[in-house]
Design an enzyme around this catalytic site. Structure first.
Site, mmCIF file in Angstrom:
data_model
loop_
_atom_site.group_PDB
_atom_site.id
_atom_site.type_symbol
_atom_site.label_atom_id
_atom_site.label_comp_id
_atom_site.label_asym_id
_atom_site.label_seq_id
_atom_site.Cartn_x
_atom_site.Cartn_y
_atom_site.Cartn_z
ATOM 1 C CG ASP A 37 6.573 48.488 48.169
ATOM 2 O OD1 ASP A 37 5.349 47.855 48.546
ATOM 3 O OD2 ASP A 37 7.405 48.180 47.397
ATOM 4 C CG HIS A 94 3.995 44.847 47.775
ATOM 5 N ND1 HIS A 94 4.245 46.174 47.146
ATOM 6 C CD2 HIS A 94 3.315 44.247 47.079
ATOM 7 C CE1 HIS A 94 3.520 45.815 45.957
ATOM 8 N NE2 HIS A 94 3.084 44.901 45.973
#
Length: 149
Positions: free
Chosen positions: A13, A15
């Site tokens: 991920d 983000h």
């Protein structure tokens, strides 16, 4: 005494916005935050917790694959002798997450002390961690948080 928390986004991920907000909020609340950034492995979380003598590890994930990324996470913590470290996870933890209570239960069974959805206010996580670590904020800390908010 300042409590140290390890913060990062697990797995593949990338983000970054959520952990940046969390980092600022936890620092403003008086925590010493070690932000590992994005695409962090389980081992990096554990190594940082050990190296910084952290009281808590805060795992973030927004791309929906946290269940896969966190398989065996708590065994890795136990194997490192860090079973007393408080662990939180939050974000969009499952693809097509319909019933968050099922998701919460799944991560609790994996060993996380608290599980938050992506709509959780950082102040709620801070208050939960204070309670879990039995920290009472002083009046001056509360006033500075109000002023800076």
């Amino acid at each position: 005494m300042t409590k140290t928390v390890i913060l990062g986004v697990i797995g593949s991920d990338a983000h970054v916005v959520g952990i940046t907000i969390l980092e600022q909020a936890f620092e403003a609340a008086g925590f010493d935050v070690v932000n590992l950034g994005v695409q962090t492995s389980q081992e990096e979380f554990v190594e940082a917790a050990d190296a910084h003598d952290a009281e808590a590890v805060l795992v973030s994930s927004l791309y929906g694959h946290a269940k896969q990324d966190c398989q065996g996470f708590h065994q890795t913590i136990v194997d490192a002798g860090l079973e007393d470290v408080t662990t939180y996870i939050g974000g969009n933890l499952a693809v097509g997450q319909d019933d968050f209570e099922e998701t919460r239960q799944s991560f609790r069974e994996m060993g996380f002390d608290r599980v938050f959805d992506s709509e959780t206010d950082p102040e709620d996580a801070i208050e939960a961690l204070r309670a879990d670590l039995d920290i009472r904020s002083s009046e001056s800390e509360r006033e500075s948080q109000t002023i800076s908010a």
